[in-house]
Design an enzyme around this catalytic site. Structure first.
Site, PDB file in Angstrom:
ATOM      1  N   LYS A   1      14.389  22.703  46.809  1.00  0.00           N
ATOM      2  CA  LYS A   1      13.647  21.642  46.111  1.00  0.00           C
ATOM      3  C   LYS A   1      13.032  20.611  47.044  1.00  0.00           C
ATOM      4  O   LYS A   1      11.971  20.079  46.748  1.00  0.00           O
ATOM      5  CB  LYS A   1      14.549  20.969  45.074  1.00  0.00           C
ATOM      6  CG  LYS A   1      15.718  20.222  45.670  1.00  0.00           C
ATOM      7  CD  LYS A   1      16.707  19.820  44.590  1.00  0.00           C
ATOM      8  CE  LYS A   1      17.830  19.016  45.197  1.00  0.00           C
ATOM      9  NZ  LYS A   1      18.971  18.888  44.291  1.00  0.00           N
TER      10      LYS A   1
ATOM     11  N   ARG B   1      27.340  12.392  37.198  1.00  0.00           N
ATOM     12  CA  ARG B   1      26.016  12.909  36.890  1.00  0.00           C
ATOM     13  C   ARG B   1      26.261  13.998  35.849  1.00  0.00           C
ATOM     14  O   ARG B   1      26.933  13.728  34.862  1.00  0.00           O
ATOM     15  CB  ARG B   1      25.279  13.375  38.160  1.00  0.00           C
ATOM     16  CG  ARG B   1      23.759  13.339  37.968  1.00  0.00           C
ATOM     17  CD  ARG B   1      22.996  13.727  39.223  1.00  0.00           C
ATOM     18  NE  ARG B   1      23.018  15.167  39.457  1.00  0.00           N
ATOM     19  CZ  ARG B   1      22.392  15.755  40.473  1.00  0.00           C
ATOM     20  NH1 ARG B   1      21.709  15.041  41.341  1.00  0.00           N
ATOM     21  NH2 ARG B   1      22.453  17.074  40.628  1.00  0.00           N
TER      22      ARG B   1
HETATM   23  C1  PLP Z   1      19.949  19.343  45.065  1.00  0.00           C
HETATM   24  C2  PLP Z   1      21.120  20.068  44.547  1.00  0.00           C
HETATM   25  C3  PLP Z   1      21.910  20.816  45.424  1.00  0.00           C
HETATM   26  C4  PLP Z   1      21.668  20.869  46.916  1.00  0.00           C
HETATM   27  O1  PLP Z   1      21.956  19.637  47.507  1.00  0.00           O
HETATM   28  P1  PLP Z   1      21.948  19.448  49.087  1.00  0.00           P
HETATM   29  O2  PLP Z   1      22.631  18.150  49.317  1.00  0.00           O
HETATM   30  O3  PLP Z   1      20.520  19.435  49.510  1.00  0.00           O
HETATM   31  O4  PLP Z   1      22.678  20.595  49.673  1.00  0.00           O
HETATM   32  C5  PLP Z   1      22.974  21.511  44.872  1.00  0.00           C
HETATM   33  N1  PLP Z   1      23.239  21.480  43.554  1.00  0.00           N
HETATM   34  C6  PLP Z   1      22.493  20.768  42.692  1.00  0.00           C
HETATM   35  C7  PLP Z   1      22.852  20.765  41.243  1.00  0.00           C
HETATM   36  C8  PLP Z   1      21.413  20.045  43.148  1.00  0.00           C
HETATM   37  O5  PLP Z   1      20.676  19.332  42.286  1.00  0.00           O
END
Ligand code: PLP
Length: 354
Positions: free
Chosen positions: A36, A131
């Site tokens: 993302k 969250r």
């Molecule tokens: C963005 C996200 C991740 C990855 O997070 P990082 O800190 O970039 O590894 C994993 N799980 C969810 C649900 C996310 O939204």
């Protein structure tokens, strides 16, 4: 070539992927590559695949669409909870999604039947980060409602920590996730093959050999793209922290006082700025501003330079320590996660792949 630009080193992304996978492999943990922060750009996702990940994950359907076009055979995961309006696209694009609402799961199941698919589902558990996720006490009832639904398949449980509440993943809270899964398996006589133990904030547990057994999946973005864990933001041994480089040009370099002359009111963003008098300094004005990148997310690669401030289109940098830098010189910056997100998202920052 246009400036500002972000240079993306695909070899470093591939090597960082290999490094994270090597860290996870001894624990029997599958790493899902999270795309993302770079908007699901297929060239970068391709470097993750070349590094060995077998599944890609993104929070946005637009990005999953791009990934699906580029890699039709790679299974995709939707990270953000699907909205009730997004159920059709979710089933079409994602092999699996993370979920916490029964009405959405019912809609996903109906859509799965409609599309002749069985959509994979990981139920998120809130272990305190506040969250997404079902509250642990509510989990048995919730799972009892999920299991009869045809058109989806419950694959397991997941958690996301260190995002909103900043709660650190530990042996205790991830151990709780494993226990919750085990008690559901016993209660409902089912198998939950996936225990998805979080994001890059869970990497320190691997480094310290304290990851609870039975956690078998992590969803890793920052750990790969910036080569670091996200509890203390330390570089993962063997990973590169500089796969991304932001470059911008100096437009003006004049010696000026460090405190404005005249009555000080609000700046362009409604803040009243404060100044420390450091005498006359050589100040560089760069063609880089908040419309390009959140400037708090930048750090100059050259240790002699210091960021003084920024407005929409300009970054002001103290050049006093680097007399050879002139107009036309290009400065390089490392990016925080937020900085990288902004730079990759801004249409004004040119993307260059090496
Ligand atoms: C963005 C996200 C991740 C990855 O997070 P990082 O800190 O970039 O590894 C994993 N799980 C969810 C649900 C996310 O939204």
């Amino acid at each position: 070539m246009g400036l500002p630009e972000i240079i993306i080193d695909l070899n470093k992304i591939r090597q960082n992927t290999e490094t994270v996978l090597a860290l996870a492999r001894p624990f029997g943990i599958e790493v899902v590559g999270v795309t993302k922060v770079f908007l699901g750009e297929p060239r970068i996702a391709g470097a993750m695949l070349a590094g060995g990940v077998r599944m890609l994950a993104d929070s946005r359907l637009e990005n999953l669409f791009k990934l699906k076009q580029a890699f039709p055979d790679v299974p995709l995961m939707l990270l953000r909870l699907p909205g009730i309006s997004q159920v059709e696209e979710t089933v079409r694009l994602a092999k699996v999604s993370l979920n916490s609402e029964i009405r959405v799961l019912e809609a996903l199941a109906a859509e799965g039947r409609n599309q002749g698919k069985v959509h994979g589902v990981i139920v998120m558990v809130d272990l305190g980060d506040l969250r997404e996720g079902v509250w642990p006490e509510d989990l048995p009832d919730f799972i009892g409602q999920v299991l009869p639904l045809e058109g989806i398949k419950l694959q397991g449980l997941g958690v996301n920590l260190a995002c909103y509440g900043g709660v650190v993943p530990t042996e205790a809270n991830l151990g709780r996730l494993v226990e919750l899964a085990a008690s559901l398996e016993e209660k409902f006589e089912i198998r939950l093959p996936v225990i998805s133990g979080g994001n890059s904030a869970s990497l320190p547990l691997l480094l310290e050999q304290r990851m609870p057994a039975d956690v078998n999946q992590l969803r890793v973005g920052e750990g790969i793209v910036l080569g670091r864990e996200t509890v203390k933001r330390q570089i993962i041994p063997g990973a590169a922290g500089d796969a991304f480089t932001l470059r911008a040009e100096i437009l003006e370099a004049h010696e000026k006082p460090s405190v404005p002359i005249g009555e000080v009111g609000q700046d362009a963003f409604g803040q009243v700025p404060a100044f420390v008098d450091e005498g006359r300094r050589r100040r560089g004005i760069l063609a880089l501003g908040r419309q390009d990148v959140p400037t708090e997310g930048l750090s100059p690669r050259d240790g002699r330079l210091k960021i003084i401030g920024a407005s929409s289109d300009h970054l002001i940098v103290d050049l006093s320590g680097a007399s050879e830098l002139e107009i036309g010189s290009v400065l390089e910056f490392d990016l925080s996660y937020g900085g990288l997100l902004g730079a990759m998202t801004s249409p004004y920052v040119h993307k260059r792949y090496i």
